[in-house]
Design a protein around this motif. Structure first.
Motif, PDB file in Angstrom:
ATOM      1  N   LEU A 102       1.521  14.919   9.388  1.00 12.24           N
ATOM      2  CA  LEU A 102       1.607  13.484   9.652  1.00 12.24           C
ATOM      3  C   LEU A 102       1.857  13.192  11.131  1.00 12.24           C
ATOM      4  CD1 LEU A 102       3.699  12.343   6.554  1.00 12.24           C
ATOM      5  CD2 LEU A 102       1.220  12.128   6.892  1.00 12.24           C
ATOM      6  N   THR A 103       2.681  14.008  11.772  1.00  6.19           N
ATOM      7  CA  THR A 103       3.017  13.737  13.166  1.00  6.19           C
ATOM      8  C   THR A 103       1.842  13.967  14.117  1.00  6.19           C
ATOM      9  OG1 THR A 103       3.989  15.948  13.406  1.00  6.19           O
ATOM     10  CG2 THR A 103       5.506  14.134  12.874  1.00  6.19           C
ATOM     11  N   VAL A 104       0.832  14.699  13.667  1.00  4.14           N
ATOM     12  CA  VAL A 104      -0.370  14.878  14.483  1.00  4.14           C
ATOM     13  C   VAL A 104      -0.988  13.519  14.797  1.00  4.14           C
ATOM     14  CG1 VAL A 104      -2.759  15.738  14.424  1.00  4.14           C
ATOM     15  CG2 VAL A 104      -0.885  17.229  13.713  1.00  4.14           C
ATOM     16  N   VAL A 105      -1.053  12.655  13.798  1.00  5.59           N
ATOM     17  CA  VAL A 105      -1.625  11.321  13.986  1.00  5.59           C
ATOM     18  C   VAL A 105      -0.744  10.502  14.918  1.00  5.59           C
ATOM     19  CG1 VAL A 105      -2.189   9.129  12.832  1.00  5.59           C
ATOM     20  CG2 VAL A 105      -2.883  11.317  11.804  1.00  5.59           C
ATOM     21  N   TYR A 106       0.566  10.541  14.717  1.00  9.23           N
ATOM     22  CA  TYR A 106       1.470   9.762  15.572  1.00  9.23           C
ATOM     23  C   TYR A 106       1.302  10.167  17.033  1.00  9.23           C
ATOM     24  CZ  TYR A 106       3.878   9.347  11.017  1.00  9.23           C
ATOM     25  OH  TYR A 106       4.187   9.155   9.697  1.00  9.23           O
ATOM     26  N   ARG A 107       1.287  11.482  17.270  1.00 11.14           N
ATOM     27  CA  ARG A 107       1.156  11.983  18.645  1.00 11.14           C
ATOM     28  C   ARG A 107      -0.168  11.561  19.265  1.00 11.14           C
ATOM     29  NH1 ARG A 107       3.549  16.627  16.373  1.00 11.14           N
ATOM     30  NH2 ARG A 107       1.537  17.665  16.295  1.00 11.14           N
ATOM     31  N   ARG A 108      -1.222  11.529  18.457  1.00  6.50           N
ATOM     32  CA  ARG A 108      -2.530  11.122  18.967  1.00  6.50           C
ATOM     33  C   ARG A 108      -2.479   9.688  19.509  1.00  6.50           C
ATOM     34  NH1 ARG A 108      -5.914  14.090  15.841  1.00  6.50           N
ATOM     35  NH2 ARG A 108      -5.566  12.868  13.965  1.00  6.50           N
ATOM     36  N   HIS A 109      -1.543   8.905  19.009  1.00  3.45           N
ATOM     37  CA  HIS A 109      -1.383   7.520  19.460  1.00  3.45           C
ATOM     38  C   HIS A 109      -0.203   7.367  20.429  1.00  3.45           C
ATOM     39  CE1 HIS A 109      -4.468   5.783  16.855  1.00  3.45           C
ATOM     40  NE2 HIS A 109      -4.130   6.741  16.023  1.00  3.45           N
ATOM     41  N   GLY A 110       0.322   8.499  20.899  1.00  5.26           N
ATOM     42  CA  GLY A 110       1.416   8.468  21.869  1.00  5.26           C
ATOM     43  C   GLY A 110       2.760   8.104  21.272  1.00  5.26           C
ATOM     44  N   LEU A 111       2.917   8.315  19.975  1.00  8.22           N
ATOM     45  CA  LEU A 111       4.144   7.928  19.282  1.00  8.22           C
ATOM     46  C   LEU A 111       4.829   9.134  18.654  1.00  8.22           C
ATOM     47  CD1 LEU A 111       2.679   4.882  17.304  1.00  8.22           C
ATOM     48  CD2 LEU A 111       4.123   4.767  19.363  1.00  8.22           C
TER      49      LEU A 111
END
Length: 171
Positions: free
Chosen positions: A44-53
């Protein structure tokens, strides 16, 4: 002949050998849930990181977006919705404000209070991130059949309900 065991089953077997006086069967559920949570968080955090979050920043933006127009909540309310301390919430809000994704301002309902509101950039970012997040969750759940997913959701709902009181909502 070698036997194929998952990580938890190997641990259970070792404990059963070393401590036959202790029932290790709870590890079958708890150990697997714990390991699965780690794998899911990683995915899940892969997506967050992709958005700088980070996970926490995503949670704050999502809580604000779910609030509906005008996309704002009091800091204490945000802390309760995301289950973190007010100190941790302040740090998250500081970062999001620095990045132009949220703004603090006086509450219109209570002149002494403050609210945190999504900026236009924050709303655009969370809308994009949330859409991708839901696609990612769908991808992860697609490893189960629809019936397996329904059964798992039902069991988890019952079990979680024994730890957390239901939240009263206005109809």
């Amino acid at each position: 002949m070698s036997e194929s065991l998952d990580h938890v089953a190997r641990i259970q077997r070792e404990w059963a050998r070393e401590r036959p006086d202790v029932d290790v069967s709870p590890q079958g559920v708890i150990g697997r849930l714990h390991r699965l949570a780690g794998h899911l968080t990683e995915q899940l955090t892969v997506v967050y990181r992709r958005h700088g979050l980070g996970e926490g920043e995503f949670d704050v933006l999502a809580a604000l977006r779910r609030a509906g127009e005008p996309f704002e909540r009091a800091p204490g309310e945000l802390a309760a919705f995301t289950m973190v301390t007010t100190g941790a919430m302040t740090k998250r809000i500081d970062r999001l404000e620095r990045d132009g994704l949220v703004a603090r301002r006086p509450s219109m309902a209570d002149g002494r209070g403050r609210v945190v509101a999504l900026t236009t950039a924050g709303r655009k970012l969370i809308d994009q991130a949330f859409t991708e997040h839901m696609r990612n969750e769908r991808r992860l759940l697609d490893d189960l059949t629809p019936e397996e997913a329904r059964q798992l959701e039902s069991l988890l709902t019952v079990w979680l309900g024994r730890f957390e009181a239901p939240i009263q909502t206005e109809a």
